[in-house]
Every structure is written in structure tokens, then in C-alpha cells.
Design a protein around this motif. Structure first.
Motif, short mmCIF file in Angstrom:
data_model
loop_
_atom_site.label_atom_id
_atom_site.label_comp_id
_atom_site.label_asym_id
_atom_site.label_seq_id
_atom_site.Cartn_x
_atom_site.Cartn_y
_atom_site.Cartn_z
N LEU A 70 23.55 -30.78 -7.86
CA LEU A 70 22.30 -31.22 -8.47
C LEU A 70 22.52 -32.41 -9.40
O LEU A 70 21.89 -32.52 -10.45
CB LEU A 70 21.62 -30.06 -9.23
CG LEU A 70 21.39 -28.77 -8.46
CD1 LEU A 70 20.77 -27.71 -9.35
CD2 LEU A 70 20.53 -29.01 -7.23
N ARG A 74 17.02 -38.03 -11.04
CA ARG A 74 15.62 -37.74 -10.73
C ARG A 74 14.75 -38.22 -11.88
O ARG A 74 15.16 -38.19 -13.04
CB ARG A 74 15.38 -36.24 -10.58
CG ARG A 74 16.02 -35.67 -9.38
CD ARG A 74 15.40 -34.35 -9.09
NE ARG A 74 16.11 -33.74 -7.98
CZ ARG A 74 15.77 -32.60 -7.47
NH1 ARG A 74 14.77 -31.93 -7.96
NH2 ARG A 74 16.45 -32.10 -6.47
N ASP A 76 11.69 -36.84 -13.40
CA ASP A 76 10.95 -35.59 -13.28
C ASP A 76 9.91 -35.40 -14.38
O ASP A 76 9.71 -34.31 -14.88
CB ASP A 76 11.92 -34.41 -13.23
CG ASP A 76 12.79 -34.28 -14.46
OD1 ASP A 76 12.79 -35.19 -15.28
OD2 ASP A 76 13.46 -33.24 -14.59
N ASP A 91 10.11 -29.92 -5.60
CA ASP A 91 11.52 -30.09 -5.23
C ASP A 91 11.70 -30.07 -3.72
O ASP A 91 12.43 -30.89 -3.16
CB ASP A 91 12.38 -29.01 -5.87
CG ASP A 91 12.53 -29.17 -7.37
OD1 ASP A 91 12.35 -30.29 -7.87
OD2 ASP A 91 12.83 -28.15 -8.04
N ALA A 174 16.27 -29.71 -10.42
CA ALA A 174 16.90 -30.76 -11.22
C ALA A 174 17.78 -30.12 -12.30
O ALA A 174 17.38 -29.12 -12.91
CB ALA A 174 15.84 -31.64 -11.87
N ARG A 175 18.93 -30.68 -12.50
CA ARG A 175 19.80 -30.20 -13.57
C ARG A 175 19.15 -30.61 -14.90
O ARG A 175 18.71 -31.72 -15.06
CB ARG A 175 21.18 -30.83 -13.43
CG ARG A 175 22.18 -30.20 -14.36
CD ARG A 175 23.48 -30.93 -14.36
NE ARG A 175 24.27 -30.62 -13.19
CZ ARG A 175 25.44 -31.20 -12.96
NH1 ARG A 175 25.92 -32.09 -13.76
NH2 ARG A 175 26.13 -30.88 -11.89
#
Length: 182
Positions: A70, A74, A76, A91, A174-175
């Protein structure tokens, strides 16, 4: 079953990442030795060409590891505002679109390799490297990236079908910055 497959995929990609990292370190050592030798009037030769081939190979083979960890970037902003169900669907949508793009890239990489094989193409350099050698490494990395992407999408769909939004997040979410700080 989903967890077993996901862990197996992560383990395979972690092993590949160790090999890729080792190749990168060896290449850096080769380049450093070549640079040092140039200072005394000698050279191993081809370090620029070989390092270019290595960079293409490690990029294509390193991307699946980043995916399973991950680690891809991104944006986000909207995702953070959604509940777990909305995040899971967002996702999955993002991963499906990205998987499609990666599959197209892998598919389009084949004609490059195919032409080199058919023509017996060689690099226009002193080493005259048969181009199929670095290209098959590069191509196979893109194929593995596409396979990894598609497997993760299928696992996420299975998790989403069972309404396990936490598992979807663990597979393709997402991390979070808090996790990265640890």
C-alpha cells in the motif's frame, strides 16, 4: 482464504523486492568501481548501459511490492471523508481502473520484446547487448505487476461481497500517515 492468498502474494513480492534490492546494490557497486577505475585511466565499460537496463527491470519488478505494501501515492481528500463502505468502493474503483491501465501496459510491452526477438536486435553500444535480455526482464515485471493487481482486485471483490470493509481496506486501502510514522 482471502487472507491466505493476500499473505502469499505479499510474501512473494517481498522476496522479489529483496532480489531487486540486491541487484540494485550490486549495480551501484559496479558503477562505483567503474568510476573509481576511470580516475586511474581504466574502465570496466558498459556501466551506463547496464545500469539503465537494471533501472528498467527493478522499476517493473519493484512496483508490485509497492502495491502489496500500500505504498503507492494517493490523493485521498474525498476518501478520508467517507465511511468504511464508501472507502471500500472508492478503493475498488481506483484499483480496478489502475489494474486495467497496468494490463494495457503489460499487453503493449509484448510487441517491443517480440520485435527484438524477431529481428535479433542488439544495442547500438560497444557491448552490443541482445535487447531481448533486458526487455524480457522488463516485460515479465510488467506482467507480474498486472497479475498482482488483478489478484488484489479479485480478493477485494470477494471481501466486499462478504461486506468485510476492514479486509478491503487492508488489501487495497490507503496507508495512513499515522501508520507510516511508526
Amino acid at each position: 482464504m482471502i487472507d491466505i492468498l493476500a499473505v502469499g502474494l505479499r510474501r512473494v513480492n517481498a522476496a522479489v523486492a529483496l532480489v531487486v534490492g540486491s541487484v540494485l546494490l550490486a549495480t551501484a557497486g559496479f558503477v562505483l568501481v567503474d568510476i573509481a577505475l576511470r580516475q586511474v585511466g581504466h574502465t570496466l565499460g558498459g556501466s551506463d548501459e547496464i545500469s539503465g537496463y537494471v533501472m528498467a527491470g527493478i522499476a517493473s519488478w519493484g512496483l508490485p511490492f509497492a502495491l502489496t505494501e500500500l505504498a503507492h501515492v494517493r490523493i485521498d481528500l474525498i476518501r478520508q471523508k467517507l465511511q468504511s463502505r464508501g472507502r471500500a468502493f472508492m478503493d475498488l474503483f481506483a484499483m480496478t481502473i489502475s489494474a486495467g491501465a497496468v494490463c494495457v501496459i503489460a499487453y503493449q510491452a509484448w510487441p517491443v520484446l517480440e520485435k527484438s526477438l524477431a529481428r535479433g536486435s542488439r544495442a547500438n553500444t560497444p557491448l552490443e547487448t541482445p535487447l531481448w535480455i533486458p526487455q524480457i526482464i522488463w516485460f515479465s515485471g510488467w506482467v507480474w505487476f498486472a497479475i498482482t493487481f488483478c489478484l488484489l482486485v479479485l480478493l477485494a471483490i470477494a471481501a466486499l461481497a462478504s461486506r468485510d470493509f476492514a479486509r478491503v481496506d487492508a488489501l487495497i486501502g490507503a496507508r495512513r500517515e499515522a501508520e507510516d510514522a511508526q
